[in-house]
Design a protein around this motif. Structure first.
Motif: not given
Ligand SMILES: CC(C)=CC(=O)SCCNC(=O)CCNC(=O)[C@H](O)C(C)(C)COP(=O)(O)OP(=O)(O)OC[C@H]1O[C@@H](n2cnc3c(N)ncnc32)[C@H](O)[C@@H]1OP(=O)(O)O
Length: 257
Positions: A29-30, A34, A69, A81, A83
């Motif tokens: 996921n994000s 990160k 998500e 975004e 994505f």
């Protein structure tokens, strides 16, 4: 930085990043993105580190991008975004990254493994691009990188049926560099990474850049690029040291200069 979705360690001159969302089989996921970028970029900038190993758990390297998500997003969300575009930053890490894959490497998990410079697989590894079974298609590079690794026929088969490939087939097809018993996966990946980390860092990074160039240019441009980079290596102290050490029948003492 405190990490929640990955574990970050070092082993000598090797940086180890372990995906760590066990309840979701390391779904990406994000937050994972990160943290993975922060950790890999920190290792890239650390002069004490010469190579990186990216791994997951015994059951899953990563079972894909996080479906929960994504599921309620609209086209406009995804487009605005951009994505998944953030994952490309991982491929800009300059030091070699070895993917050590056990268990499921599906969808985004397979795509993340393919962003590594090479993959060492446990005999339990299973690779697949099952996005089609969710009504979508690969979005983190699978339709492009898998095709370059295994050729059109197998890539079509995997992307259109969503079937999984076991470790033996992945090795036969050129997706992974070698297969080892599951219990030896991390040791083997660390051994390979430690070998790389013991070599001249500028020579290693230039070599990675040259091999990657072969995917992005014509053969004649690639050959010219290789020659130019090879010539430039004669400006390295490490070239003098490496060749002198060979002639003097001793181990080289590379200074990364
Ligand atoms: C869409 C694009 C561009 C990219 C993608 O990557 S989409 C995702 C592609 N991956 C998949 O479709 C695989 C999804 N997972 C599975 O099919 C199965 O989990 C399995 C075959 C890998 C393992 O099955 P198993 O029965 O052993 O385990 P589960 O109970 O199904 O999973 C445990 C736990 O993890 C959650 N999980 C697994 N994969 C994902 C994922 N990709 N995204 C989010 N969550 C995932 C699963 O829901 C379960 O959690 P809960 O019990 O809380 O539901």
């Amino acid at each position: 930085m405190a990490y929640e979705t990955i574990i970050v360690e070092t082993h000598g001159k090797v940086g180890i990043i372990t995906l760590n969302r066990p309840k979701a089989l390391n779904a990406l996921n994000s937050e994972v993105l990160k943290e993975l970028l922060a950790a890999s970029q920190a290792f890239d900038a650390d002069p004490e580190i010469g190579a990186i190993v990216l791994t997951g758990s015994e059951k899953a390297f990563a079972a894909g991008a996080d479906i929960k998500e994504m599921q309620s997003k609209t086209y406009v969300d995804m487009y605005l975004e951009d994505f998944f575009s953030g994952w490309e930053a991982f491929t800009r890490v300059r030091k070699p990254v070895i993917g050590a894959v056990a268990g499921y490497a599906l969808g985004g998990g397979c795509e993340l493994a393919m962003m590594c410079d090479f993959i060492i697989a446990a005999d339990t590894a299973k690779f697949g691009q099952p996005e089609i079974t969710l009504g979508v298609m690969p979005g983190m590079g699978g339709s492009q990188r898998l095709t370059r690794f295994v050729g059109k026929s197998k890539a079509m088969d995997m992307c259109l049926t969503g079937r999984m490939m076991d470790a033996a087939e992945a090795e036969r097809s050129g997706l992974v560099s070698r297969v080892v018993p599951a219990g030896e996966l991390l040791d083997e990946a660390l051994k390979a990474a430690a070998k790389i980390a013991s070599l001249s860092l500028p020579a290693v990074i230039m070599t990675k850049e040259a091999v990657n160039r072969s995917y992005e240019t014509t053969l004649s441009e690639g050959l010219r690029f290789e020659r130019r980079v090879f010539h430039s290596m004669f400006a390295l102290e490490d070239q003098k040291e490496g060749m002198a050490a060979f002639s003097e029948k001793r181990a080289p003492n590379f200074k990364n200069r």
